[in-house]
Design a protein around this motif. Sequence first.
Motif, PDB file in Angstrom:
ATOM      1  N   ARG A   1      -1.754   5.340 -13.534  1.00 20.09           N
ATOM      2  CA  ARG A   1      -3.085   4.780 -13.767  1.00 20.09           C
ATOM      3  C   ARG A   1      -3.051   3.291 -14.101  1.00 20.09           C
ATOM      4  O   ARG A   1      -4.083   2.676 -14.357  1.00 20.09           O
ATOM      5  CB  ARG A   1      -3.787   5.529 -14.923  1.00 20.09           C
ATOM      6  CG  ARG A   1      -3.931   7.020 -14.700  1.00 20.09           C
ATOM      7  CD  ARG A   1      -4.609   7.349 -13.383  1.00 20.09           C
ATOM      8  NE  ARG A   1      -5.954   6.806 -13.294  1.00 20.09           N
ATOM      9  CZ  ARG A   1      -6.641   6.702 -12.150  1.00 20.09           C
ATOM     10  NH1 ARG A   1      -6.080   7.051 -10.995  1.00 20.09           N
ATOM     11  NH2 ARG A   1      -7.869   6.214 -12.167  1.00 20.09           N
ATOM     12  N   ARG A   9      -8.021  -1.026  -3.465  1.00 17.49           N
ATOM     13  CA  ARG A   9      -7.937   0.444  -3.542  1.00 17.49           C
ATOM     14  C   ARG A   9      -7.713   0.910  -4.974  1.00 17.49           C
ATOM     15  O   ARG A   9      -8.290   1.902  -5.421  1.00 17.49           O
ATOM     16  CB  ARG A   9      -6.816   0.949  -2.646  1.00 17.49           C
ATOM     17  CG  ARG A   9      -7.143   0.924  -1.153  1.00 17.49           C
ATOM     18  CD  ARG A   9      -5.975   1.487  -0.348  1.00 17.49           C
ATOM     19  NE  ARG A   9      -5.561   2.793  -0.865  1.00 17.49           N
ATOM     20  CZ  ARG A   9      -4.372   3.342  -0.636  1.00 17.49           C
ATOM     21  NH1 ARG A   9      -3.470   2.681   0.082  1.00 17.49           N
ATOM     22  NH2 ARG A   9      -4.080   4.530  -1.113  1.00 17.49           N
ATOM     23  N   ALA A  10      -6.858   0.191  -5.702  1.00 20.27           N
ATOM     24  CA  ALA A  10      -6.581   0.567  -7.087  1.00 20.27           C
ATOM     25  C   ALA A  10      -7.847   0.460  -7.925  1.00 20.27           C
ATOM     26  O   ALA A  10      -8.182   1.369  -8.697  1.00 20.27           O
ATOM     27  CB  ALA A  10      -5.481  -0.314  -7.660  1.00 20.27           C
ATOM     28  N   LYS A  11      -8.584  -0.648  -7.779  1.00 18.07           N
ATOM     29  CA  LYS A  11      -9.795  -0.824  -8.561  1.00 18.07           C
ATOM     30  C   LYS A  11     -10.861   0.203  -8.200  1.00 18.07           C
ATOM     31  O   LYS A  11     -11.601   0.662  -9.064  1.00 18.07           O
ATOM     32  CB  LYS A  11     -10.339  -2.238  -8.364  1.00 18.07           C
ATOM     33  CG  LYS A  11      -9.431  -3.350  -8.871  1.00 18.07           C
ATOM     34  CD  LYS A  11      -9.004  -3.145 -10.317  1.00 18.07           C
ATOM     35  CE  LYS A  11     -10.183  -3.177 -11.256  1.00 18.07           C
ATOM     36  NZ  LYS A  11      -9.769  -2.873 -12.668  1.00 18.07           N
ATOM     37  N   ALA A  12     -10.926   0.566  -6.923  1.00 17.35           N
ATOM     38  CA  ALA A  12     -11.881   1.593  -6.509  1.00 17.35           C
ATOM     39  C   ALA A  12     -11.571   2.930  -7.174  1.00 17.35           C
ATOM     40  O   ALA A  12     -12.479   3.745  -7.399  1.00 17.35           O
ATOM     41  CB  ALA A  12     -11.863   1.744  -4.991  1.00 17.35           C
ATOM     42  N   ASP A  13     -10.298   3.146  -7.497  1.00 15.58           N
ATOM     43  CA  ASP A  13      -9.866   4.381  -8.157  1.00 15.58           C
ATOM     44  C   ASP A  13      -9.781   4.209  -9.672  1.00 15.58           C
ATOM     45  O   ASP A  13      -9.213   5.035 -10.365  1.00 15.58           O
ATOM     46  CB  ASP A  13      -8.491   4.794  -7.599  1.00 15.58           C
ATOM     47  CG  ASP A  13      -8.184   6.263  -7.834  1.00 15.58           C
ATOM     48  OD1 ASP A  13      -9.133   7.049  -8.021  1.00 15.58           O
ATOM     49  OD2 ASP A  13      -6.988   6.622  -7.846  1.00 15.58           O
ATOM     50  N   LYS A  14     -10.336   3.082 -10.179  1.00 16.48           N
ATOM     51  CA  LYS A  14     -10.364   2.788 -11.613  1.00 16.48           C
ATOM     52  C   LYS A  14      -8.961   2.695 -12.224  1.00 16.48           C
ATOM     53  O   LYS A  14      -8.726   3.094 -13.369  1.00 16.48           O
ATOM     54  CB  LYS A  14     -11.223   3.807 -12.365  1.00 16.48           C
ATOM     55  CG  LYS A  14     -12.699   3.745 -11.980  1.00 16.48           C
ATOM     56  CD  LYS A  14     -13.517   4.740 -12.773  1.00 16.48           C
ATOM     57  CE  LYS A  14     -15.010   4.545 -12.541  1.00 16.48           C
ATOM     58  NZ  LYS A  14     -15.407   4.579 -11.124  1.00 16.48           N
ATOM     59  N   VAL A  15      -8.036   2.174 -11.442  1.00 21.38           N
ATOM     60  CA  VAL A  15      -6.667   1.944 -11.907  1.00 21.38           C
ATOM     61  C   VAL A  15      -6.550   0.502 -12.390  1.00 21.38           C
ATOM     62  O   VAL A  15      -7.017  -0.429 -11.729  1.00 21.38           O
ATOM     63  CB  VAL A  15      -5.658   2.219 -10.769  1.00 21.38           C
ATOM     64  CG1 VAL A  15      -4.250   1.760 -11.142  1.00 21.38           C
ATOM     65  CG2 VAL A  15      -5.661   3.701 -10.408  1.00 21.38           C
ATOM     66  N   GLU A  51       0.811  -1.212   0.000  1.00 20.53           N
ATOM     67  CA  GLU A  51       0.000   0.000   0.000  1.00 20.53           C
ATOM     68  C   GLU A  51       0.848   1.268   0.000  1.00 20.53           C
ATOM     69  O   GLU A  51       0.457   2.278  -0.589  1.00 20.53           O
ATOM     70  CB  GLU A  51      -0.933  -0.002   1.216  1.00 20.53           C
ATOM     71  CG  GLU A  51      -2.094  -0.981   1.072  1.00 20.53           C
ATOM     72  CD  GLU A  51      -3.174  -0.729   2.093  1.00 20.53           C
ATOM     73  OE1 GLU A  51      -4.084   0.092   1.817  1.00 20.53           O
ATOM     74  OE2 GLU A  51      -3.103  -1.335   3.186  1.00 20.53           O
ATOM     75  N   LEU A  59       0.141   6.522  -6.931  1.00 18.97           N
ATOM     76  CA  LEU A  59      -1.068   7.312  -7.169  1.00 18.97           C
ATOM     77  C   LEU A  59      -0.812   8.801  -7.013  1.00 18.97           C
ATOM     78  O   LEU A  59      -1.398   9.625  -7.729  1.00 18.97           O
ATOM     79  CB  LEU A  59      -2.176   6.870  -6.221  1.00 18.97           C
ATOM     80  CG  LEU A  59      -2.725   5.451  -6.413  1.00 18.97           C
ATOM     81  CD1 LEU A  59      -3.827   5.158  -5.402  1.00 18.97           C
ATOM     82  CD2 LEU A  59      -3.226   5.240  -7.839  1.00 18.97           C
ATOM     83  N   GLY A  81       0.137  10.201 -10.201  1.00 16.58           N
ATOM     84  CA  GLY A  81      -0.814  10.068 -11.298  1.00 16.58           C
ATOM     85  C   GLY A  81      -0.752   8.776 -12.069  1.00 16.58           C
ATOM     86  O   GLY A  81      -1.324   8.676 -13.165  1.00 16.58           O
ATOM     87  N   ASP A  88       0.483   4.243  -2.666  1.00 21.92           N
ATOM     88  CA  ASP A  88       0.336   5.661  -2.336  1.00 21.92           C
ATOM     89  C   ASP A  88       1.291   6.521  -3.151  1.00 21.92           C
ATOM     90  O   ASP A  88       0.906   7.574  -3.687  1.00 21.92           O
ATOM     91  CB  ASP A  88       0.605   5.884  -0.840  1.00 21.92           C
ATOM     92  CG  ASP A  88      -0.476   5.321   0.063  1.00 21.92           C
ATOM     93  OD1 ASP A  88      -1.620   5.139  -0.423  1.00 21.92           O
ATOM     94  OD2 ASP A  88      -0.192   5.056   1.244  1.00 21.92           O
TER      95      ASP A  88
END
Length: 313
Positions: A109, A143-149, A97, A104, A107, A101
């Motif tokens: 993606r 967390r990545a998927k929640a942020d559409k990464v 994580e 992300l 930026g 951090d």
Amino acid sequence: MTTSRTLPMTVPAQDLPAQVRIHEVGARDGLQNEKTVVPTEVKAEFIHRLAASGLSTVEATSFVHPKWVPQLADAEDLFPRLADIDGVALPVLVPNERGLDRALALGARRIAVFGSATETFAARNLNRTVDESLAMFEPVVARAKADKVHVRGYLSMCFGDPWEGPVPVHQVVRVAKALMDLGCDELSLGDTIGVATPGHVQTLLAELNEEGVTTDTIGVHFHDTYGQALSNTLAALQHGVTTVDASAGGLGGCPYAKSATGNLATEDLVWMLDGLGIETGVDLDTLTATSVWLADQLGRPSPSRTVRALSVR
């Protein structure tokens, strides 16, 4: 340096994909083994040159702790230097994580996590058991998927382990399916020490399909330790795989597996795919010139056979 206009004769084979996406790993997996730290500006130019060759995916760097991979300690400095590259995916490796951090914040993606199919390599590489490493990846992927990464899951030691020997197919399938069940968009099967052979490759792919891991989500990552990388790639293509990892100039190996030699050279792969009439979008002359340029920066010739064949000094 000039490059020859020698090109393979195009003779398509039956039942192969029309197009392959090359996942270029030279700037991350390739350079991470270099003992001498490569200047950040050289890395940035390398990635720009790779993008200019027509590669659609260029793995940029890794947000691991500098203690573990000093070569990639400049990730925060390097990644912003790539902001002017348009239309090219620039994935980064994140171990946990904290790494997420950092990525992300700049930026990123597209990210990747790096797991192991064997307990010994998991202990040596991640200081965890296989299941503990999966537990570590779970919040990273969520967390990545929640942020559409977009998330790629690397799985190493899929065919053999230098400490444990041959790795049972069912063992690889279990960990691979667990990675995908976390929410990974893509799975890269790693032949970390280069011991795979074509029948083994096709058997593993078939078993993964039977467990619900579809071929369109699978990429292959072969090392050429025993000269099998291209034959294994062809076996994967015959199964329908359309994503192949490769490293410009054949750079890299694995810092935690001393028997591992270089990755499949991107130029060798492109030569084969061009001859088969499979579209990659990559200009072989431009890519070859890039690898020759980097070899000059590193002070040694490229191990790629195609680079050596096409290069005239």
